[in-house]
Design a protein around this motif. Structure first.
Motif, PDB file in Angstrom:
ATOM      1  N   PHE A  25       0.826  -1.204   0.000  1.00  0.00           N
ATOM      2  CA  PHE A  25       0.000   0.000   0.000  1.00  0.00           C
ATOM      3  C   PHE A  25       0.858   1.252   0.000  1.00  0.00           C
ATOM      4  CE2 PHE A  25       0.455  -1.079   4.514  1.00  0.00           C
ATOM      5  CZ  PHE A  25       0.783   0.137   5.092  1.00  0.00           C
ATOM      6  N   ASN A  26       0.317   2.300  -0.629  1.00  0.00           N
ATOM      7  CA  ASN A  26       0.979   3.595  -0.713  1.00  0.00           C
ATOM      8  C   ASN A  26       0.075   4.638  -0.063  1.00  0.00           C
ATOM      9  OD1 ASN A  26       1.457   6.332  -2.054  1.00  0.00           O
ATOM     10  ND2 ASN A  26       3.215   5.197  -2.818  1.00  0.00           N
ATOM     11  N   THR A  27       0.659   5.458   0.829  1.00  0.00           N
ATOM     12  CA  THR A  27      -0.143   6.420   1.593  1.00  0.00           C
ATOM     13  C   THR A  27      -0.141   7.824   1.002  1.00  0.00           C
ATOM     14  OG1 THR A  27       1.757   6.862   3.023  1.00  0.00           O
ATOM     15  CG2 THR A  27       0.214   5.165   3.755  1.00  0.00           C
ATOM     16  N   GLY A  28       0.461   8.004  -0.176  1.00  0.00           N
ATOM     17  CA  GLY A  28       0.516   9.331  -0.790  1.00  0.00           C
ATOM     18  C   GLY A  28      -0.860   9.833  -1.195  1.00  0.00           C
ATOM     19  N   MET A  29      -1.067  11.147  -1.067  1.00  0.00           N
ATOM     20  CA  MET A  29      -2.346  11.754  -1.444  1.00  0.00           C
ATOM     21  C   MET A  29      -2.344  12.232  -2.892  1.00  0.00           C
ATOM     22  SD  MET A  29      -3.056  13.935   2.036  1.00  0.00           S
ATOM     23  CE  MET A  29      -4.615  14.597   1.473  1.00  0.00           C
ATOM     24  N   PHE A  71      -3.805   2.074  -3.260  1.00  0.00           N
ATOM     25  CA  PHE A  71      -3.743   3.493  -2.897  1.00  0.00           C
ATOM     26  C   PHE A  71      -4.668   3.718  -1.701  1.00  0.00           C
ATOM     27  CE2 PHE A  71      -2.269   3.749  -7.302  1.00  0.00           C
ATOM     28  CZ  PHE A  71      -1.192   4.617  -7.171  1.00  0.00           C
ATOM     29  N   SER A  72      -4.087   4.149  -0.573  1.00  0.00           N
ATOM     30  CA  SER A  72      -4.920   4.372   0.612  1.00  0.00           C
ATOM     31  C   SER A  72      -5.736   5.653   0.491  1.00  0.00           C
ATOM     32  CB  SER A  72      -4.058   4.414   1.873  1.00  0.00           C
ATOM     33  OG  SER A  72      -3.181   5.510   1.861  1.00  0.00           O
ATOM     34  N   TYR A  73      -5.250   6.621  -0.312  1.00  0.00           N
ATOM     35  CA  TYR A  73      -6.059   7.824  -0.558  1.00  0.00           C
ATOM     36  C   TYR A  73      -7.257   7.412  -1.417  1.00  0.00           C
ATOM     37  CZ  TYR A  73      -7.243  12.676  -1.462  1.00  0.00           C
ATOM     38  OH  TYR A  73      -7.896  13.881  -1.519  1.00  0.00           O
TER      39      TYR A  73
END
Length: 357
Positions: A33-37, A56-58
């Motif tokens: 997972f990637n937390t970038g917005m 994508f967590s966003y």
């Protein structure tokens, strides 16, 4: 436009039914997972994501389309994409295509309208694992059995993403850099060009003799995908490069390979560091910086040989984020100072490297 039904199945057996977005088919990879917005075009084209399915967590992805001038490589390198909601519009003056078009063009399978918070919690609880996305097979049990056939632990992913022939950028530049390409992001190259370096990019397997014959003023060891222990053929080359005592810059996989080349060990993190909001502490200045990161492995500090010391730590888990040497001209960091995407807090790393000349 409504997509075809798609299903995501994790190695734990948990399944998530959603809607296809992008190319239709079936794909297997390591789910992370990637937390970038922001910055999904750069994330998708980062070669370090080879063989991985990105969650994508966003919650909203795709709302400003894709600007091909700002990518990190010429194509998408991840295996698949998972999002809460994909947006098929391109609300940006410089956007050339929609995200759907970009995924289809690169034959990347995507799934959305699934609970990405639950998926991220699953990864945080059990660690990165194998996963499969399919628009063909609807039976989760059948897909879970397919996962049993795959073993990613031995893969040399660097060979998938490195250049196969050397090439030069900015041939009229001042000082010559030899860049060993383990999956280099173009953001790193763009930052180096700001100093008017003449850069020659070499395949990962290039011999020490070929690098020495180029007679570079400095050497760069780039980022790249996978387990650094699966790239043993570069270790002797790196040791001999270090003996030249020319300025060396190592980023991400580059720092791990430096450590391995001198006898240190690396280990796999439970779920890695991926995103643009990772706090890093600089020992020398006692300052904290917010960094962009993308890695699954870290250096075991206890195994670092004499002469090396840690000068950056991750504040979330106290893992090694940078090392220096007491006599060699070395700048080596685990995070991405070029960002792309992410904050520019640590672009001074390139200034530090330039001052070594």
């Amino acid at each position: 436009m409504r997509g075809k039904e798609a299903i995501l199945v994790l190695e734990t057996g948990h399944s998530f039914v959603g809607e296809s977005f992008g190319y239709e088919g079936e794909v297997v990879g390591e789910i992370v997972f990637n937390t970038g917005m922001v910055g999904y075009p750069q994330t998708l084209t980062d070669p370090s994501y080879a063989n991985q399915i990105i969650v994508f967590s966003y919650p909203l992805i795709g709302n400003y389309g894709v600007d091909t001038e700002r990518l990190e490589s010429s194509k998408i390198h991840c295996s698949g994409v998972v999002a809460r909601e994909f947006n098929d519009y391109k609300f940006h003056w410089n956007s050339e295509k929609s995200l759907r078009e970009f995924l289809v063009e690169n034959k990347i399978v995507g799934i959305h309208k699934v609970d990405t918070r639950a998926i991220v919690r699953e990864i945080r609880k059990f660690g990165t694992m194998k996963a499969i996305i399919s628009t063909k097979e609807k039976d989760a049990f059948v897909l879970a059995k397919k996962l049993l056939k795959y073993d990613f632990s031995y893969l040399d992913l660097v060979r998938r993403v490195t250049t196969t022939v050397p090439y030069e950028i900015n041939p009229e530049g001042d000082k010559k850099l030899a860049l060993l390409d383990f999956g280099v992001k173009m953001g790193i190259v763009r930052e180096l060009l700001r100093y008017n370096f003449r850069i020659k990019i070499f395949p990962a397997w290039t011999s020490f003799e070929d690098i020495k014959n180029y007679n570079p003023d400095g050497i760069v060891l780039s980022n790249g995908p996978g387990d650094p222990a699966n790239v043993p053929y570069v270790q002797e080359t790196i040791r001999r490069i270090m003996s030249l005592e020319k300025p060396i810059l190592g980023i991400c996989l580059g720092i791990q390979l430096i450590a391995l080349s001198f006898g240190a060990k690396t280990y796999k993190l439970k779920f890695g560091h991926r995103g643009a909001n990772h706090p890093v502490y600089h020992v020398d200045t006692r300052r904290t910086y917010i960094t962009s990161q993308n890695h699954s492995y870290a250096i075991d500090e206890k195994t670092l040989p004499p002469g090396f010391e840690v000068n950056y730590y991750n504040l979330n888990d106290h893992t090694v984020e940078g090392i220096k040497h007491n006599s060699l001209p070395l700048v080596a960091v685990q995070f991405h100072p070029e960002a792309s995407p992410g904050p520019w807090d640590t672009k001074f790393i390139f200034d530090e490297y330039y001052r070594l000349f």
